[in-house]
Write an enzyme that holds these catalytic residues in place. Structure first.
Site, PDB file in Angstrom:
ATOM      1  N   HIS A 294       0.840  -1.199   0.000  1.00 19.83           N
ATOM      2  CA  HIS A 294       0.000   0.000   0.000  1.00 19.83           C
ATOM      3  C   HIS A 294       0.873   1.246   0.000  1.00 19.83           C
ATOM      4  O   HIS A 294       2.097   1.166   0.155  1.00 19.83           O
ATOM      5  CB  HIS A 294      -0.915   0.023   1.227  1.00 19.83           C
ATOM      6  CG  HIS A 294      -0.178   0.166   2.530  1.00 19.83           C
ATOM      7  ND1 HIS A 294       0.540  -0.860   3.080  1.00 19.83           N
ATOM      8  CD2 HIS A 294      -0.039   1.217   3.366  1.00 19.83           C
ATOM      9  CE1 HIS A 294       1.094  -0.445   4.216  1.00 19.83           C
ATOM     10  NE2 HIS A 294       0.765   0.818   4.406  1.00 19.83           N
TER      11      HIS A 294
ATOM     12  N   HIS B  78       4.764   0.116   0.155  1.00 21.71           N
ATOM     13  CA  HIS B  78       5.500  -0.603   1.196  1.00 21.71           C
ATOM     14  C   HIS B  78       4.631  -1.706   1.788  1.00 21.71           C
ATOM     15  O   HIS B  78       3.413  -1.694   1.630  1.00 21.71           O
ATOM     16  CB  HIS B  78       6.040   0.337   2.280  1.00 21.71           C
ATOM     17  CG  HIS B  78       5.003   1.147   2.974  1.00 21.71           C
ATOM     18  ND1 HIS B  78       4.455   2.290   2.420  1.00 21.71           N
ATOM     19  CD2 HIS B  78       4.395   1.000   4.174  1.00 21.71           C
ATOM     20  CE1 HIS B  78       3.566   2.798   3.243  1.00 21.71           C
ATOM     21  NE2 HIS B  78       3.499   2.036   4.313  1.00 21.71           N
TER      22      HIS B  78
ATOM     23  N   ARG C 140       5.311   6.525  13.810  1.00 20.34           N
ATOM     24  CA  ARG C 140       5.200   7.012  12.428  1.00 20.34           C
ATOM     25  C   ARG C 140       4.682   8.440  12.386  1.00 20.34           C
ATOM     26  O   ARG C 140       3.691   8.765  13.033  1.00 20.34           O
ATOM     27  CB  ARG C 140       4.261   6.111  11.630  1.00 20.34           C
ATOM     28  CG  ARG C 140       4.329   6.387  10.137  1.00 20.34           C
ATOM     29  CD  ARG C 140       3.374   5.511   9.348  1.00 20.34           C
ATOM     30  NE  ARG C 140       2.088   6.166   9.197  1.00 20.34           N
ATOM     31  CZ  ARG C 140       1.041   5.636   8.561  1.00 20.34           C
ATOM     32  NH1 ARG C 140       1.143   4.434   8.015  1.00 20.34           N
ATOM     33  NH2 ARG C 140      -0.090   6.282   8.471  1.00 20.34           N
TER      34      ARG C 140
HETATM   35  C1  SIN Z   1       3.027   1.250   7.565  1.00 13.71           C
HETATM   36  O1  SIN Z   1       2.381   0.614   6.758  1.00 13.71           O
HETATM   37  O2  SIN Z   1       3.034   2.466   7.566  1.00 13.71           O
HETATM   38  C2  SIN Z   1       3.863   0.498   8.589  1.00 13.71           C
HETATM   39  C3  SIN Z   1       5.150   0.052   8.027  1.00 13.71           C
HETATM   40  C4  SIN Z   1       5.954  -0.739   9.022  1.00 13.71           C
HETATM   41  O3  SIN Z   1       5.499  -0.948  10.152  1.00 13.71           O
HETATM   42  O4  SIN Z   1       7.040  -1.166   8.680  1.00 13.71           O
END
Ligand code: SIN
Length: 285
Positions: free
Chosen positions: A105, A261, A276
């Site tokens: 996504h 990602h 994040r």
């Molecule tokens: C996300 O999808 O933003 C999380 C990515 C992660 O936890 O590595």
């Protein structure tokens, strides 16, 4: 892309032939000089995702760092870090089975003005596993045939938060254990070109993703599915990807307009805690 780029103040080592670079020689807790920031921006544009290791940031330093790049977009659904609403927590505890982000996504594509980038800081990671995969949507676009490029050129697609964060999934483990909240706020639908011209690099990139794209504009969901499925499989081809193994103190900062990602969920029984911050973007065309 396979050669390390020359920079004056930072060292930049490509993570794969496709995208990603590890940056060395920068302490992100210190005030960044404008010249270092310019070099980081140039690496970000060139590699689409930049990684840092052994960083020691307080939550406020993480916010200060993100704000050197732009305005922070506060996520509506993720549990925030207590006292820091600008930091969304991406958590999986030892007794939890579902992770967050475990499908290809791009963050916030359901917003009318989708997020420019996401900056994740690893607080706690499993001994092994919990890596994150990234894929280059420049390379995915460039590898399409001329015929397919021509067909996609004028298409737009709808992206939505409803199926991912709305009431239809509010009985999932994430909502039950409080990692996600506010299903009533999952009302966003946004229309974006299927092929965007990247606002920084001017390169064309494929802009649909498994997580949030629901259909092409003017097409039904059923009509859209075969072509979307092809594009999802195409965009995940290994030669477009890189993989990052986290350590506590690692940071990944990715460009949501040029990448997908995927957070791997292969570490049941271990804790993974990521902070994040998502940064505001610009309208896409
Ligand atoms: C996300 O999808 O933003 C999380 C990515 C992660 O936890 O590595």
């Amino acid at each position: 892309m396979s050669q390390a780029a020359t920079h004056q103040k930072i060292s930049v080592k490509p993570q794969s032939a496709a995208l990603g670079a590890v940056i060395d020689g920068v302490d992100l807790a210190r005030d960044l000089s404008d010249s270092i920031l310019e070099e980081l921006k140039s690496a970000f544009g060139r590699y689409s995702v930049i990684f840092f290791r052994n960083q020691d940031l307080t939550p406020q330093q993480h916010i200060d760092l993100a704000e050197r790049w732009g305005h922070i977009n506060i996520n509506r659904f993720f549990k925030p870090l207590e006292g820091y609403p600008k930091i969304a927590q991406v958590i999986k505890e030892v007794d939890q089975k579902e992770n967050i982000g475990g499908a290809w996504h791009t963050d916030h594509s359901y917003d009318e003005i989708p997020a420019m980038g996401s900056m994740i800081y690893a607080r706690q990671v499993p001994e092994v596993g919990g890596d994150t995969l990234f894929s280059s949507m420049y390379l995915a676009y460039e590898a399409l045939s001329d015929g397919m490029k021509e067909m996609l050129e004028d298409l737009k697609a709808w992206h939505s938060s409803r199926h991912a964060f709305g009431y239809g999934v509010s009985d999932s483990e994430h909502y039950q254990d409080g990692r996600l909240a506010n299903p009533d706020l999952a009302t966003q639908d946004a229309l974006h070109p299927v092929v965007i011209t990247h606002p920084i690099t001017g390169r064309k990139a494929l802009y649909v993703n498994t997580g949030f794209t629901v259909r092409f504009d003017g097409w039904t969901v059923e009509e859209s599915k075969p072509l979307l499925d092809f594009l999802y499989a195409h965009g995940a081809r290994q030669e477009f990807t890189c993989r990052f193994q986290w350590e506590p103190g690692s940071i990944a900062f990715w460009d949501n307009r040029a990448t997908w990602h995927y957070a791997l969920n292969d570490y049941h029984g271990e804790q993974r805690i990521m902070h994040r911050i998502t940064l505001e973007g610009v309208p896409l065309n």
